[in-house]
Design a protein around this motif. Sequence first.
Motif, PDB file in Angstrom:
ATOM      1  N   ASN A 120       2.137  -1.054   1.363  1.00  0.00           N
ATOM      2  CA  ASN A 120       1.067  -1.165   0.218  1.00  0.00           C
ATOM      3  C   ASN A 120      -0.004  -1.545   0.511  1.00  0.00           C
ATOM      4  O   ASN A 120      -1.378  -0.626   0.935  1.00  0.00           O
ATOM      5  CB  ASN A 120       1.641  -2.415  -0.474  1.00  0.00           C
ATOM      6  N   LEU A 121      -0.663  -1.925   2.165  1.00  0.00           N
ATOM      7  CA  LEU A 121      -1.461  -2.230   2.836  1.00  0.00           C
ATOM      8  C   LEU A 121      -1.581  -0.565   3.274  1.00  0.00           C
ATOM      9  O   LEU A 121      -3.253   0.144   2.777  1.00  0.00           O
ATOM     10  CB  LEU A 121      -1.944  -3.830   3.468  1.00  0.00           C
ATOM     11  N   HIS A 122      -1.144  -0.977   4.108  1.00  0.00           N
ATOM     12  CA  HIS A 122      -1.483   0.523   5.239  1.00  0.00           C
ATOM     13  C   HIS A 122      -2.165   1.680   3.259  1.00  0.00           C
ATOM     14  O   HIS A 122      -2.578   2.553   4.692  1.00  0.00           O
ATOM     15  CB  HIS A 122      -0.748   1.416   5.431  1.00  0.00           C
ATOM     16  N   THR A 123      -1.313   1.633   2.880  1.00  0.00           N
ATOM     17  CA  THR A 123      -1.795   2.692   1.912  1.00  0.00           C
ATOM     18  C   THR A 123      -3.272   2.743   1.324  1.00  0.00           C
ATOM     19  O   THR A 123      -3.951   3.330   1.511  1.00  0.00           O
ATOM     20  CB  THR A 123      -0.723   2.762   0.859  1.00  0.00           C
ATOM     21  N   VAL A 124      -3.420   1.656   0.689  1.00  0.00           N
ATOM     22  CA  VAL A 124      -4.860   1.472   0.577  1.00  0.00           C
ATOM     23  C   VAL A 124      -5.980   1.680   1.793  1.00  0.00           C
ATOM     24  O   VAL A 124      -6.761   2.613   1.015  1.00  0.00           O
ATOM     25  CB  VAL A 124      -4.835  -0.547  -0.606  1.00  0.00           C
ATOM     26  N   SER A 228      -4.958 -10.333  -7.101  1.00  0.00           N
ATOM     27  CA  SER A 228      -5.208  -8.775  -7.015  1.00  0.00           C
ATOM     28  C   SER A 228      -4.291  -8.384  -8.163  1.00  0.00           C
ATOM     29  O   SER A 228      -3.867  -7.371  -8.473  1.00  0.00           O
ATOM     30  CB  SER A 228      -4.696  -8.339  -5.801  1.00  0.00           C
ATOM     31  N   PHE A 229      -2.578  -9.105  -7.646  1.00  0.00           N
ATOM     32  CA  PHE A 229      -1.957  -8.060  -8.591  1.00  0.00           C
ATOM     33  C   PHE A 229      -1.571  -8.951 -10.127  1.00  0.00           C
ATOM     34  O   PHE A 229      -1.246 -10.106  -9.941  1.00  0.00           O
ATOM     35  CB  PHE A 229      -0.157  -8.599  -8.073  1.00  0.00           C
ATOM     36  N   PRO A 230      -1.613  -7.836 -10.884  1.00  0.00           N
ATOM     37  CA  PRO A 230      -1.410  -6.566 -11.785  1.00  0.00           C
ATOM     38  C   PRO A 230      -3.117  -6.561 -11.665  1.00  0.00           C
ATOM     39  O   PRO A 230      -4.330  -7.290 -11.249  1.00  0.00           O
ATOM     40  CB  PRO A 230      -1.168  -6.264 -12.478  1.00  0.00           C
ATOM     41  N   SER A 231      -3.238  -5.142 -11.714  1.00  0.00           N
ATOM     42  CA  SER A 231      -5.379  -4.484 -12.048  1.00  0.00           C
ATOM     43  C   SER A 231      -6.043  -4.796 -13.339  1.00  0.00           C
ATOM     44  O   SER A 231      -4.252  -3.721 -14.315  1.00  0.00           O
ATOM     45  CB  SER A 231      -5.130  -3.218 -11.182  1.00  0.00           C
ATOM     46  N   TYR A 273      -4.275  -2.653  -4.468  1.00  0.00           N
ATOM     47  CA  TYR A 273      -2.759  -2.107  -3.511  1.00  0.00           C
ATOM     48  C   TYR A 273      -2.846  -1.160  -4.813  1.00  0.00           C
ATOM     49  O   TYR A 273      -2.811  -0.784  -6.128  1.00  0.00           O
ATOM     50  CB  TYR A 273      -1.973  -3.094  -3.449  1.00  0.00           C
ATOM     51  N   PRO A 274      -1.478  -0.271  -4.525  1.00  0.00           N
ATOM     52  CA  PRO A 274      -1.203   0.859  -5.281  1.00  0.00           C
ATOM     53  C   PRO A 274      -0.267  -0.024  -6.200  1.00  0.00           C
ATOM     54  O   PRO A 274       0.204   0.709  -7.435  1.00  0.00           O
ATOM     55  CB  PRO A 274       0.090   1.894  -4.026  1.00  0.00           C
ATOM     56  N   THR A 347       4.094   6.316  -7.516  1.00  0.00           N
ATOM     57  CA  THR A 347       4.911   5.684  -6.323  1.00  0.00           C
ATOM     58  C   THR A 347       3.673   5.437  -5.229  1.00  0.00           C
ATOM     59  O   THR A 347       3.758   4.947  -4.762  1.00  0.00           O
ATOM     60  CB  THR A 347       6.277   6.071  -6.063  1.00  0.00           C
ATOM     61  N   TYR A 348       2.868   6.142  -5.479  1.00  0.00           N
ATOM     62  CA  TYR A 348       1.900   6.644  -4.539  1.00  0.00           C
ATOM     63  C   TYR A 348       2.231   6.710  -2.725  1.00  0.00           C
ATOM     64  O   TYR A 348       2.468   5.931  -1.902  1.00  0.00           O
ATOM     65  CB  TYR A 348       1.012   5.084  -4.099  1.00  0.00           C
TER      66      TYR A 348
END
Length: 423
Positions: A120-124, A228-231, A273-274, A347-348
């Motif tokens: 999740n972190l790596h993707t953002v 952060s969760f959810p947006s 995050y995604p 899904t990102y």
Amino acid sequence: MKIRLTLLTAALLLTHQAMAKDIPLGQARDIANTTTPASDSQTYVALEAQSLAGLRQALQGNAASLTRDQLEHTAQSAKQADSAWLKARGYDFQTKVNQQVDIALLSSFSALPKPVLDANLHTVEAINRDATQGLRHQALADAEGISYLYFIADALGPKLGNAFLAAYDKGELGKAAALIKASEVSTGAAKKHFDYKRPFLIQNNSIHLVPDDVVVKDNKAYTADGGSFPSGHTNTGYTDSLLIAEMIPERFDALLTRGARYGYSRVVLGVHYPLDVIGSRMVAERNVAHYLNDAKYRVLFNEARDQLRAALEKECGTSLAQCAQSAGKDDPYRDPAMRNFYRFTMTYDLPQQKGAEKKLKVPEGADVLLEAALPNLSANQRSALMVKTALPAGYPLSGNNDEQGFWQRLNLSAAYEMAHKSR
């Protein structure tokens, strides 16, 4: 009718496997970039510029210039949104009840394993790092326009988009503007409940906060506070886009994607995050379905919809169907590639847990989300579409109960597309 249903079922079965795989991050970025001021279409760029100009003027109000302090106290004007009409109707949105339902719907977040959270972190970080200037500019406009509906225009195509902006600022969409914004169920309670740090606050993160050279133009880095969760922004984008899609089903697919695109902007800015975006898609769809199944809300919705459609036809000078027609390269939200982008945002490309495919159960009344767009299908047929075009099981937030699984896997874009392909 039986022949049509057989063809529809066959088409769905043949294409279901093709929908099961995400596109790479870079391809998603390139598709999204076509919906920014970096577009090759000058017509589209002009529409973007008009939308941004309208937003900046609304934020500035009667002040001599636009300053950052003004962003903290923004709301639709009394001319834009007929709040008096809505208040007089006395509808109870039951916000606190719906907030608790949303928290339960997203409860599987608390049990996600470390590898998923790491991804999740790596993707953002990757999306934020590799974002184009166009994506960053669009993300800033989306971010600061949360209290308004200007962002909707670019998903309507050039002709209807310009009509929407004109009618909005003239106050001709007042009932829809008031009702849509009141229908946003705040994510504040969920943010406090899950209490998850934003990506740019994680130790050793590589997030680049984006300087504002678009809205306030003071080059101050865009940031955000709270959990952060959810947006919250994504919840706004999905809710607003979906409700407009229900009012203007002629642009249903494009408006769905606009909601997804709005959420993507939050990842571009590195403030979400995604999973924050995915979770907000889930609750927004659930909340809109809940309201549309309420007879008292429907009365308000129908009144607002009828006013909006009449106003847009007046501005267009043609029927709404004609005004909403696709405009080729000047209409990027109607590009077939956007369907792949929508699927990606479900899904990102986060890890999928392998295992037995779980049978999807459609909650009672959920098919209402496709009713306006597919009026010739029965409730059972719309539900069947939802099942056959759903995301495969096992992606994060699909949880361990029927409600969680359904709202995480629901692919409205694919359901709409397949229904039209079968015609």
